[in-house]
Enzyme design. Structure first.
Site, PDB file in Angstrom:
ATOM      1  CG  HIS A  72      -0.447   0.387   2.479  1.00  0.00           C
ATOM      2  ND1 HIS A  72       0.094  -0.524   3.344  1.00  0.00           N
ATOM      3  CD2 HIS A  72      -0.321   1.600   3.097  1.00  0.00           C
ATOM      4  CE1 HIS A  72       0.513   0.087   4.441  1.00  0.00           C
ATOM      5  NE2 HIS A  72       0.281   1.378   4.313  1.00  0.00           N
ATOM      6  CD  GLU A  76       1.687   9.211  -1.669  1.00  0.00           C
ATOM      7  OE1 GLU A  76       1.216   8.851  -2.761  1.00  0.00           O
ATOM      8  OE2 GLU A  76       1.580  10.369  -1.226  1.00  0.00           O
ATOM      9  CG  ASP A  77       5.765   6.461   1.194  1.00  0.00           C
ATOM     10  OD1 ASP A  77       5.309   7.540   0.785  1.00  0.00           O
ATOM     11  OD2 ASP A  77       5.385   5.906   2.228  1.00  0.00           O
TER      12      ASP A  77
END
Ligand code: MN
Length: 719
Positions: A72, A76-77
């Site tokens: 997840h 994003e990271d």
């Protein structure tokens, strides 16, 4: 610490057919992507997605959800992209990861209850699949469990948001254990003093309370066994946040060690719930007004149970919840239980399962007969709130609108005047047209131009009832205002002939007097009636003009006088006609003479509907008030296709009709209606309604038809 094998084992227990290899590959992918990253506490970052995946497995979600939990934070990271994930793990996992990533970007910053509720709905609407929201909840739960390592500001911000948004969301979804854990964790960070006090008090009195709990359980157990009711009984303190809330509401301190206890009786059959209740009430005196039957009347999130409070041993007040095992599982797992259980395991049909979740009923309505929980999963992927859309104000508040709503709906929801003067909008920083359809999560900013006004077409643009009502009210007022000014000018013009002024008559109270005589409540109403021609000026005149002056015959009505008044007042409208120097005015084509481009025409002002256009030679023209006549002509810039009725007299020969329509066709004229009849003398009368561009085309085609053998005459109709 959680190991991957724990996650896989738990998943296998709930979903025996799931593929453990997929989960392993997701783990490896996540480990590689997060390599070198650490959390605030110094642990490798990978611990976080792993813990989240375990919570997801505890929620009994499927393999795709567990993989999504492991992945997840990668998009994003890390350098990983959603396409990488799709290529390696398929569409389902990619969809879930993408959903969680999108939710990550939303920040909530209003504590207002209604706004919070809308934000919760927006989260659900945006996730489009309940699994996304559940992975997000799991993510939030682990983040809050590890808040310790953040600075106090951030701790408070996250705890606040969790308490406002995520704990109620878990409650709405019926997942009790997530809700209570989130609440207690947030309590600790938001109100550290109160939390510590309460926790200590409870700890201090623990021994005493545990003895009491054991005693109650023993008494209950003996009683139920005696009556052959099979049940599991447990007791424990309520969670801290609910005790804190209770103390706050009752305004009492923590003085009762037992009032905070909750006992649970879990039976195997529904009938036993009510039996057990009877035995409880025969053992101890029930507290009046505290019995609640949530079995017969479930809570909106589907929760079912019997609640009662009794005066227990030593006259201490205790709370007892009674429910079946199946109800208990639903209470703990909520919406997740939908696909966690095989159909029929607890005697539930798909229909009953759907009924449990009143909140989701809308969604479930159309698959009531669903048999297979995996099928339920599939169908949960559609919009959960298909009827609504949630957007942000520039201040970060969330507003809900019907699906298809536009910036105009938004503007009217803020303030009526903002709606009236709205001339555009910026959505996520980009200028959009007024017709733009709002999307979930949009940030909307209204562009306002002082003095601008709503248009009639706005009624087609807005979706919300409020905006529609506001626009209609404005249009009504505006039409009335226009008619009032027409009425005013009409009277003024007449009065001038007698050398009188409306202003002076008004001041002297004469106008009001005259209005009241004609049964109007005000001067304004009377003038509006004049504008609409509900009242004729000459009817009113004797009440305004002294009789001696009235006897002098007035000058004849000046042709077009009304149109001068009208021109000053009517707004500009779209259309293909130029009205005496004003382009673009609302025009109406009556049925009687069907003018086409090129016909000499004349216009008449209607009552509030713009201008009717007639051919100059239309027989109806004589019936109109010359004061309402306006000079009009065709716009040279644009052609409007207009219907015309043509009558063709001919002999009644087979094939003639075909020749006539062939002529229309070759002249590029479409026929929209035909009506043929034969006279006793073997003559045919054929009526055609055709669509022509202009008079030239019409004349050309009529000449062509006239030349056809057997046709005796062609004429254009005007009734
Ligand atoms: Mn995370």
């Amino acid at each position: 610490m959680i190991r991957l094998d724990d996650v896989i084992e738990l998943l296998g227990k709930n979903h025996p057919n799931s593929d453990p290899d997929l989960v392993r590959r997701a783990y490896v992918f996540s480990a590689a992507a997060h390599r070198g990253q650490t959390r605030r506490n110094g642990e490798p970052y990978l611990v976080h997605p792993l813990e989240v995946s375990h919570i997801v497995a505890e929620l009994r979600l499927d393999a795709a959800s567990v993989c999504a939990a492991l992945l997840h934070d990668t998009v994003e990271d890390t350098v990983a992209t959603i396409d990488d994930i799709r290529a390696q793990f398929g569409d389902d996992v990619a969809f879930l990861v993408d959903g969680v990533t999108k939710l990550e970007k939303l920040n909530f910053n209003s504590a207002e209850e209604a706004a919070a509720e809308n934000f919760r709905k927006m989260l659900i609407a945006m996730s489009r699949d309940l699994r996304v929201i559940l992975v997000k909840l799991a993510d939030r739960l682990h983040n809050v469990r590890t808040l310790t390592h953040l600075n106090p500001d951030k701790q408070r911000r996250i705890a606040r948001e969790t308490l406002d948004i995520f704990a109620p969301l878990a409650n709405r979804l019926g997942i009790n254990w997530v809700k209570t854990e989130l609440e207690d964790l947030c309590f600790k960070y938001l109100y550290p003093e109160e939390y510590r006090e309460l926790a200590e008090l409870i700890k201090k009195t623990r021994r005493e309370r545990e003895q009491y709990i054991d005693r109650v359980i023993e008494v209950l157990d003996t009683e139920l066994k005696k009556h052959d009711v099979h049940a599991e009984i447990s007791g424990r303190p309520k969670h801290l946040w609910s005790i804190h809330q209770k103390m706050k509401i009752s305004g009492q301190g923590f003085d009762n060690l037992f009032d905070i206890l909750a006992f649970r009786i879990i039976t195997s059959r529904l009938s036993e719930c009510y039996e057990a209740l009877g035995h409880v009430h025969s053992l101890w005196k029930p507290v009046p007004g505290r019995f609640k039957d949530y079995i017969a009347l479930p809570k909106p999130n589907g929760y079912q149970s019997l609640h009662t409070s009794v005066m227990g041993p030593e006259s201490e007040r205790i709370e007892i919840q009674i429910r079946t095992m199946e109800m208990h599982q639903f209470a703990e797992l909520g919406v997740a239980a939908h696909w966690a259980y095989k159909e029929g395991q607890y005697g539930l049909t798909g229909k009953e399962a759907a009924d449990k979740f009143a909140w989701l009923r809308q969604l479930l309505e159309w698959h009531r007969d669903l048999q297979d929980p995996t099928e339920f999963m599939e169908t949960v992927k559609v919009d959960l709130f298909a009827d609504e859309v949630y957007v942000f104000t520039p201040k970060g508040e969330v507003k809900a609108f019907p699906r298809g709503a536009t910036p105009l709906d938004f503007a009217y929801s803020v303030h009526t005047d903002l709606g009236h003067e709205c001339t555009g909008a910026r959505v996520n920083g980009m200028i959009v047209p007024l017709r733009y359809e709002l999307q979930n999560g949009d940030m909307v900013e209204i562009i306002r131009t002082a003095g601008s006004k709503p248009g009639r077409d706005w009624l087609q643009i807005v979706r919300s009832g409020r905006a529609k009502a506001k626009i209609r009210a404005w249009l009504r007022l505006e039409a009335r205002d226009r008619m009032l000014r027409i009425g005013e000018e009409l009277v003024e013009k007449e009065l001038r002939k007698y050398n009188l002024s409306l202003g002076k008559l008004r001041k002297a109270g004469k106008l009001l007097e005259a209005a009241q005589k004609h049964r109007f409540r005000s001067e304004g109403e009377c003038l509006v009636a004049l504008g609409y021609e509900k009242l004729r000026v000459d009817t009113l005149l004797p009440d305004l003009v002294p009789p001696e002056r009235l006897s002098t015959p007035p000058a004849p009505v000046q042709e077009g006088a009304f149109s001068k008044v009208f021109k000053k007042i009517m707004p500009r409208r779209e259309g293909g006609i130029v009205v005496d120097g004003m382009d673009d005015i609302a025009t109406v084509f009556p049925k009687c003479c069907s003018p086409v481009h090129g016909d000499p025409i004349v216009g008449f002002v209607t009552r509030g509907r713009g201008v009717t256009i007639h051919r100059k030679d239309c027989p109806q023209v004589v019936n109109y008030d010359p004061a309402r006549r306006m000079d009009v002509h065709w716009d040279t810039q644009s052609r409007q296709i207009r219907p015309v009725e043509i009558r063709v007299y001919s002999v009644d020969t087979p094939g003639l009709l075909a020749s006539i329509s062939q002529s229309f066709h070759s002249a590029g004229v479409n026929i929209s209606a035909v009506n043929c009849r034969t006279t006793p003398e073997k003559r045919a009368v054929n009526n055609f309604t055709v669509l022509v561009n202009d008079l030239d085309q019409l004349k050309r085609v009529m000449a062509m038809i006239e030349k056809i053998e057997g046709v005796s005459s062609v004429e254009r109709l005007a009734t």
